[in-house]
Design a protein around this motif. Structure first.
Motif, PDB file in Angstrom:
ATOM      1  N   THR A 184       0.956  -8.790  -4.163  1.00  0.00           N
ATOM      2  CA  THR A 184       1.353  -7.730  -5.623  1.00  0.00           C
ATOM      3  C   THR A 184       0.273  -6.232  -5.860  1.00  0.00           C
ATOM      4  OG1 THR A 184       1.037 -10.499  -7.205  1.00  0.00           O
ATOM      5  CG2 THR A 184       1.190  -7.867  -8.201  1.00  0.00           C
ATOM      6  N   ASP A 185       1.474  -6.048  -5.816  1.00  0.00           N
ATOM      7  CA  ASP A 185       0.901  -4.362  -6.209  1.00  0.00           C
ATOM      8  C   ASP A 185       1.327  -3.499  -7.630  1.00  0.00           C
ATOM      9  OD1 ASP A 185       3.797  -3.541  -6.242  1.00  0.00           O
ATOM     10  OD2 ASP A 185       3.600  -4.268  -4.542  1.00  0.00           O
ATOM     11  N   VAL A 194       6.370  -1.102 -12.705  1.00  0.00           N
ATOM     12  CA  VAL A 194       5.323  -1.971 -12.894  1.00  0.00           C
ATOM     13  C   VAL A 194       4.670  -2.137 -11.361  1.00  0.00           C
ATOM     14  CG1 VAL A 194       4.466  -3.721 -14.024  1.00  0.00           C
ATOM     15  CG2 VAL A 194       5.942  -2.313 -15.430  1.00  0.00           C
ATOM     16  N   GLY A 195       4.708  -2.849 -10.597  1.00  0.00           N
ATOM     17  CA  GLY A 195       4.688  -3.354  -9.618  1.00  0.00           C
ATOM     18  C   GLY A 195       5.635  -4.256  -8.516  1.00  0.00           C
ATOM     19  N   SER A 196       5.069  -4.521  -8.008  1.00  0.00           N
ATOM     20  CA  SER A 196       6.619  -5.749  -7.147  1.00  0.00           C
ATOM     21  C   SER A 196       5.494  -7.436  -6.698  1.00  0.00           C
ATOM     22  CB  SER A 196       6.862  -5.430  -5.740  1.00  0.00           C
ATOM     23  OG  SER A 196       7.566  -3.455  -6.129  1.00  0.00           O
ATOM     24  N   THR A 197       5.764  -8.253  -6.468  1.00  0.00           N
ATOM     25  CA  THR A 197       5.539  -9.515  -5.727  1.00  0.00           C
ATOM     26  C   THR A 197       6.804 -10.016  -5.060  1.00  0.00           C
ATOM     27  OG1 THR A 197       4.102 -10.002  -7.635  1.00  0.00           O
ATOM     28  CG2 THR A 197       4.630 -11.922  -6.295  1.00  0.00           C
ATOM     29  N   ILE A 202       0.625  -1.615   0.355  1.00  0.00           N
ATOM     30  CA  ILE A 202      -0.063   0.265  -0.185  1.00  0.00           C
ATOM     31  C   ILE A 202       0.881   1.524   0.098  1.00  0.00           C
ATOM     32  CG2 ILE A 202      -1.617   1.394   0.983  1.00  0.00           C
ATOM     33  CD1 ILE A 202      -2.955  -1.848   2.393  1.00  0.00           C
ATOM     34  N   LYS A 203       1.885   0.762   0.486  1.00  0.00           N
ATOM     35  CA  LYS A 203       2.645   2.388   0.607  1.00  0.00           C
ATOM     36  C   LYS A 203       3.271   2.766  -0.201  1.00  0.00           C
ATOM     37  CE  LYS A 203       6.379   1.949   4.227  1.00  0.00           C
ATOM     38  NZ  LYS A 203       7.462   1.842   5.260  1.00  0.00           N
ATOM     39  N   PHE A 204       4.202   1.670  -0.974  1.00  0.00           N
ATOM     40  CA  PHE A 204       4.259   2.200  -2.517  1.00  0.00           C
ATOM     41  C   PHE A 204       3.842   2.092  -3.410  1.00  0.00           C
ATOM     42  CE2 PHE A 204       8.193   0.819   0.889  1.00  0.00           C
ATOM     43  CZ  PHE A 204       8.905   1.404   0.794  1.00  0.00           C
ATOM     44  N   THR A 205       3.293   1.721  -3.083  1.00  0.00           N
ATOM     45  CA  THR A 205       1.241   2.191  -4.583  1.00  0.00           C
ATOM     46  C   THR A 205       0.660   3.249  -4.308  1.00  0.00           C
ATOM     47  OG1 THR A 205       1.480  -0.544  -4.249  1.00  0.00           O
ATOM     48  CG2 THR A 205      -0.303   0.929  -5.967  1.00  0.00           C
ATOM     49  N   ASN A 206       0.408   3.921  -6.236  1.00  0.00           N
ATOM     50  CA  ASN A 206       0.074   5.039  -5.897  1.00  0.00           C
ATOM     51  C   ASN A 206      -1.389   5.372  -6.504  1.00  0.00           C
ATOM     52  OD1 ASN A 206       1.700   6.871  -4.460  1.00  0.00           O
ATOM     53  ND2 ASN A 206       2.895   7.099  -6.072  1.00  0.00           N
TER      54      ASN A 206
END
Ligand code: ADP
Length: 410
Positions: A336-337, A394-397, A308-312
């Motif tokens: 996954t974000d 793109v994101g992380s898992t 949540i912290k690193f996703t806008n």
């Protein structure tokens, strides 16, 4: 030494003037370059002369009026003269010859067979042996010097090693003190903080106190800030336990679906504040496992709050399934974000303590940089593993795999 070019200084010792003259002639006929042929007629004069001047080679008669050849060789060597000594002996006296060589003579020649060729050969080989001996002495001296140097360096290294060991002990002591201080402080701070959290929660629930909107907002702020602070303190406490190897598990039966649903529900408001979709996907047949509920919840919370912290914008998804390789024995959790992602060169370090991709003072996200290090240690205690995949922008898992039945260390 170049025998062909250097004029040689020869010394002869013989009490017989005719023999001395014969030897001088024979030496002159050898073809060797001679600088000087000095002569004396007794042993004492020879010892005195050799003590004062350098000669390339000495010929001495075995039979002298004051000393015999053996005594003379012994005394010349005893005074430290290294010059080659050739003794002129009587015919067939093998025993004397052996004794002479043992005493330090370089060679011996039967006087009756003395001729130019024998002399030249004798001088050449005596000088060659002398040169070889000198070279060996020099090499030995050099070895002694380098041995002494090595010994000195060894001593210096040993001193350095002891100093490093002393410094290490000091560092370890300081490190232990710091860990103890962290443990005590975070523990001490938690008590008043829990009071602040408890009382602010109580105030929000007191309907009879008609708070103005502003007052209600302020109480909510007190609560949420104190709650965040408690999270940070808990991380510090866990980390000090981790360093002191006192982090331990208390396994018990857990319903994984319940635990995951509760965690998601608890974090929902955090996701809503950023308009993110937070969801759970459960693909697991057998939901009961044996694990430490608090520590497992800590793993979920940590990975989800990072997501949540690193996703806008977008979503954060918690997925629970059986591990593909060992479906009956292990569980696989993925978070996954669709956030900022992590650069490949940073990905290797994010599980290290205090590591934050953005370590500038102006960084946008709060945090101690301890969360993943603690999660990593807890997963290891569970006998599991953690790893991550990420694409910047793109994101992380994050993947966590652990056994269905976790054992305690003891
Ligand atoms: P903290 O979150 O307190 O900084 P963590 O140990 O939890 O510390 O994370 C370490 C660092 O790894 C973070 O500072 C961040 O740079 C990076 N990181 C962790 N999770 C994510 C994620 N989901 N997306 C992007 N970066 C992440």
């Amino acid at each position: 030494m170049d025998l062909a070019n250097r004029p040689l200084k020869i010394f002869t010792v013989d009490d017989d003037a005719v023999d001395r003259l014969f030897l001088r002639r024979a030496l002159q006929d050898t073809g060797l370059k001679l600088a000087d042929i000095a002569e004396v007629d007794c042993g004492k004069a020879a010892i005195a002369a050799l003590d004062n001047a350098f000669y390339d080679c000495v010929f001495l008669d075995y039979r002298l009026p004051d000393l015999n050849g053996l005594q003379l060789v012994q005394q010349i060597r005893a005074q430290g003269t290294l010059t080659p000594l050739v003794v002129l002996t009587g015919q067939g006296d093998q025993e004397t010859a052996v004794a002479l060589m043992k005493a330090g003579a370089s060679d011996y020649v039967d006087k009756s067979r003395l001729n130019t060729d024998a002399l030249a050969h004798c001088i050449r080989s005596a000088l060659r042996i002398y040169e070889a001996e000198q070279a060996a002495c020099q090499a030995q001296r050099e070895v002694q010097v380098s041995n002494a140097l090595l010994l000195q360096q060894n001593r210096a290294l040993e001193e350095q090693r002891q100093e490093i060991q002393r410094q290490n002990l000091e560092i370890m002591r300081a490190y232990r003190l710091k860990s103890e201080f962290l443990a005590v402080m975070s523990h001490e701070l938690r008590t008043p903080l829990n009071a602040i959290i408890g009382f602010s929660q109580l105030l929000t629930r007191r309907r009879e106190e008609r708070w103005t909107r502003q007052q209600a907002e302020m109480i909510k702020h007190i609560y949420s800030n104190a709650y965040n602070l408690l999270g940070l303190l808990n991380e510090i406490l866990d980390f000090s336990k981790l360093e002191a190897q006192r982090l331990e598990l208390h396994p018990g039966p857990i319903n994984l679906a319940e635990l995951a649903e509760n965690t998601i529900a608890e974090m929902q408001s955090l996701a809503e504040q950023k308009s993110l979709k937070l969801s759970l996907q459960l693909n697991l047949q057998e939901l009961m496992i044996i694990n430490d509920p608090l520590r497992l919840r800590q793993i979920f919370t940590n990975l989800l709050s990072n997501g949540i912290k690193f996703t806008n914008a977008g979503s954060v998804l918690l997925k629970i399934s059986s591990a593909p390789e060992t479906p009956t024995d292990a569980v696989l959790v993925t978070v996954t974000d669709t956030g900022s992602g992590i650069a490949p060169e940073e990905l290797a370090y994010i599980f290290e303590a205090f590591r934050q991709v953005d370590q500038s003072h102006s960084r946008r996200h709060s945090g101690t940089g301890l969360g993943l290090a603690i999660v990593d240690a807890i997963v290891a205690l569970m006998g599991g593993k953690i790893w991550a995949e990420s694409t910047p922008q793109v994101g992380s898992t994050f993947y966590v795999q652990f056994p269905r039945v976790v054992q305690t260390a003891s």
